[in-house]
Design a protein around this motif. Structure first.
Motif, PDB file in Angstrom:
ATOM      1  N   GLN A  90       0.833  -1.197   0.000  1.00 12.21           N
ATOM      2  CA  GLN A  90       0.000   0.000   0.000  1.00 12.21           C
ATOM      3  C   GLN A  90       0.875   1.256   0.000  1.00 12.21           C
ATOM      4  OE1 GLN A  90      -3.408   0.277  -0.225  1.00 12.21           O
ATOM      5  NE2 GLN A  90      -3.309  -1.925  -0.622  1.00 12.21           N
ATOM      6  N   PRO A  91       0.460   2.301  -0.725  1.00 16.58           N
ATOM      7  CA  PRO A  91       1.269   3.525  -0.790  1.00 16.58           C
ATOM      8  C   PRO A  91       1.101   4.381   0.463  1.00 16.58           C
ATOM      9  CG  PRO A  91      -0.762   3.852  -1.991  1.00 16.58           C
ATOM     10  CD  PRO A  91      -0.781   2.414  -1.523  1.00 16.58           C
ATOM     11  N   LYS A  92       2.040   5.290   0.656  1.00 13.09           N
ATOM     12  CA  LYS A  92       1.918   6.304   1.704  1.00 13.09           C
ATOM     13  C   LYS A  92       1.525   7.611   1.020  1.00 13.09           C
ATOM     14  CE  LYS A  92       5.350   4.146   4.726  1.00 13.09           C
ATOM     15  NZ  LYS A  92       6.678   4.286   5.387  1.00 13.09           N
ATOM     16  N   ILE A  93       0.294   8.048   1.274  1.00 11.89           N
ATOM     17  CA  ILE A  93      -0.258   9.226   0.607  1.00 11.89           C
ATOM     18  C   ILE A  93      -0.015  10.472   1.454  1.00 11.89           C
ATOM     19  CG2 ILE A  93      -2.335  10.295  -0.335  1.00 11.89           C
ATOM     20  CD1 ILE A  93      -1.549   7.810  -1.864  1.00 11.89           C
ATOM     21  N   ASP A  94       0.457  11.514   0.802  1.00 11.99           N
ATOM     22  CA  ASP A  94       0.678  12.793   1.484  1.00 11.99           C
ATOM     23  C   ASP A  94      -0.050  13.884   0.688  1.00 11.99           C
ATOM     24  OD1 ASP A  94       1.536  14.898   2.991  1.00 11.99           O
ATOM     25  OD2 ASP A  94       3.612  14.864   2.274  1.00 11.99           O
ATOM     26  N   ILE A  95      -1.151  14.411   1.260  1.00 10.09           N
ATOM     27  CA  ILE A  95      -1.931  15.455   0.590  1.00 10.09           C
ATOM     28  C   ILE A  95      -1.190  16.786   0.715  1.00 10.09           C
ATOM     29  CG2 ILE A  95      -4.145  16.646   0.453  1.00 10.09           C
ATOM     30  CD1 ILE A  95      -4.318  13.664  -0.176  1.00 10.09           C
ATOM     31  N   LYS A  96      -0.808  17.339  -0.422  1.00  6.58           N
ATOM     32  CA  LYS A  96      -0.083  18.613  -0.428  1.00  6.58           C
ATOM     33  C   LYS A  96      -1.041  19.802  -0.544  1.00  6.58           C
ATOM     34  CE  LYS A  96       3.958  16.562  -0.473  1.00  6.58           C
ATOM     35  NZ  LYS A  96       4.876  16.646   0.686  1.00  6.58           N
ATOM     36  N   LYS A  97      -2.127  19.596  -1.292  1.00  5.41           N
ATOM     37  CA  LYS A  97      -3.084  20.688  -1.502  1.00  5.41           C
ATOM     38  C   LYS A  97      -4.456  20.092  -1.769  1.00  5.41           C
ATOM     39  CE  LYS A  97      -4.200  24.453  -4.727  1.00  5.41           C
ATOM     40  NZ  LYS A  97      -3.749  25.201  -5.930  1.00  5.41           N
ATOM     41  N   PHE A  98      -5.470  20.656  -1.116  1.00  2.00           N
ATOM     42  CA  PHE A  98      -6.849  20.270  -1.413  1.00  2.00           C
ATOM     43  C   PHE A  98      -7.727  21.474  -1.122  1.00  2.00           C
ATOM     44  CE2 PHE A  98     -10.939  18.250   0.054  1.00  2.00           C
ATOM     45  CZ  PHE A  98     -11.394  17.991  -1.233  1.00  2.00           C
ATOM     46  N   LYS A  99      -8.235  22.059  -2.179  1.00  2.00           N
ATOM     47  CA  LYS A  99      -9.042  23.263  -2.024  1.00  2.00           C
ATOM     48  C   LYS A  99     -10.133  23.263  -3.079  1.00  2.00           C
ATOM     49  CE  LYS A  99      -8.744  28.297  -1.758  1.00  2.00           C
ATOM     50  NZ  LYS A  99      -7.851  29.473  -1.888  1.00  2.00           N
TER      51      LYS A  99
END
Length: 412
Positions: A90-99
């Motif tokens: 499984q990947p490690k997800i890092d949200i950089k931007k969500f708008k």
């Protein structure tokens, strides 16, 4: 949607994904439809609540959170296909931007996702750290040559005589004795021991059968029983050797107390006509030939296994595989579970085992790493060679067929 990849060591990849506002609007609508299916509100049938009322009752942030999950899942799969990536964990997800435009209020249905003037602007940016199936480079596996031991299959007269001796002892009868024990006698004992003054459960047993001189116990133990009779009790010390197989026992002093419960003499039969016939033969020569043939078969099996292992070891030297860390961790965990299962089958507590060897699970995991890496590499190598040789690597006998091919190459 846009995506780029950055390759990193150990078959790791960083996937950078950008989802545009127009695409995010579609994910928003998709999330709203999913929520609508099970949403219940007084005055409406389940699944038929108007979308603006759902937004009013759940809050726009809730729908946006659902849309974020959907957007990441679907864009991640799309990016994997685009870059032909084969993840192994499984990947490690890092949200950089969500708008999303309009957060905090309800928009008309036609503009509830993202304002049209911003359709081409990034609404979601994230990175995914993932381990992928490693590239495998094998150099000239068809030309592996292994030096043979010309004496590996020889059966000596001494080996045949050892089998005869073993067969005789197997058929020995026990007769009760009323004399001191000597080498070769059978005894039943109770014993308990301590290490450096601390009593240990793994150094005690009751009604334990032993044959003096057969080296069933630690060096020096059986010799201490010589001369004892039924009912006798004896205390004695033993110093474990510096190369004893359990490291935490090495060069330490143990104290044992042994009680003799029963004593018997072993009456070992001679090799006569009855002995030979009981083993299914008419003549001593026939029995000798059968023993020799059996020993040769055993040696052939051992030699074949050694040949396979030597071939794999040589191919490992010729192979470049940058193993992903997650694969190694998975294999270490599998090996650890296997170890626990083995102890559980004999009703031995895992924590008690760790206490006895004075190690933690993390210590064992570190010790297992080399074996785990080799297991994975061998599996990957066999899979790649299977594909190149036109063998189905997923077949039940796939690995066996590959090894047959490798042995064939090595012998030619």
């Amino acid at each position: 949607m846009k995506s780029t990849i950055t390759k990193k060591p150990k078959s790791s990849v960083e996937l950078s994904v950008t989802v545009l506002a127009s695409e995010m609007a579609e994910f928003f609508n998709q999330a709203l439809k999913e929520v609508q299916k099970d949403f219940a509100l007084e005055g409406f049938r389940k699944g038929n609540v108007p979308e603006d009322l759902i937004l009013k009752n759940t809050g726009r942030q809730y729908i946006e959170a659902q849309s974020l999950d959907i957007a990441v899942q679907e864009s991640y799969v799309t990016a994997l296909k685009e870059h032909k990536l084969n993840p192994v964990a499984q990947p490690k997800i890092d949200i950089k931007k969500f708008k999303v435009v309009g957060v905090g209020h309800i928009q008309p249905v036609e503009t509830r996702g993202v304002a049209s003037v911003l359709d081409d602007q990034p609404a979601l940016e994230y990175t995914a750290q993932l381990d992928v199936f490693p590239e495998i480079e094998i150099h000239d596996y068809k030309n592996v040559k292994i030096k043979k031991d010309p004496k590996a299959l020889e059966v000596t007269q001494s080996e045949i005589e050892k089998v005869f001796d073993h067969l005789r002892k197997q058929r020995a009868k026990l007769e009760t004795i009323d004399r001191p024990l000597k080498i070769g006698d059978w005894a039943e004992i109770n014993f308990e021991g301590s290490l450096e003054g601390v009593a240990r459960d793994d150094m005690k047993s009751n009604n334990y059968p032993i044959i003096l001189g057969e080296s069933q116990m630690i060096p020096g133990f059986e010799e201490q029983l010589i001369g004892l009779k039924k009912g006798d009790t004896k205390k004695f010390p033993i110093i474990f050797s510096k190369d004893y197989h359990q490291e935490n026992f090495r060069k330490k002093r143990a104290e044992f107390e042994v009680t003799i419960i029963d004593t018997k003499e072993r009456i070992i039969p001679e090799i006569d006509d009855k002995f030979i016939k009981d083993l299914g033969h008419d003549k001593l020569e026939d029995l000798s030939v059968a023993i020799k043939d059996s020993l040769k078969q055993e040696k052939e099996t051992v030699a074949h296994t050694k040949l396979e292992n030597d071939i794999l070891d040589e191919i490992l030297k010729r192979t470049r595989i940058d193993l992903p860390e997650s694969l190694v961790e998975q294999e270490v965990d599998r090996m650890l579970v296997e170890s626990k299962d083995r102890l559980a089958k004999v009703n031995f507590d895992w924590q008690r085992y760790l206490d006895q060897i004075k190690k933690t699970e993390e210590d064992l995991k570190k010790e297992m790493r080399n074996a785990a890496e080799k297991n994975i590499k061998v599996g990957l190598i066999l899979g790649k060679i299977a594909t190149e040789e036109g063998i189905d690597p997923t077949a039940k006998d796939g690995a066996h067929k590959v090894m047959e091919k490798l042995v064939e190459y090595a012998r030619n």
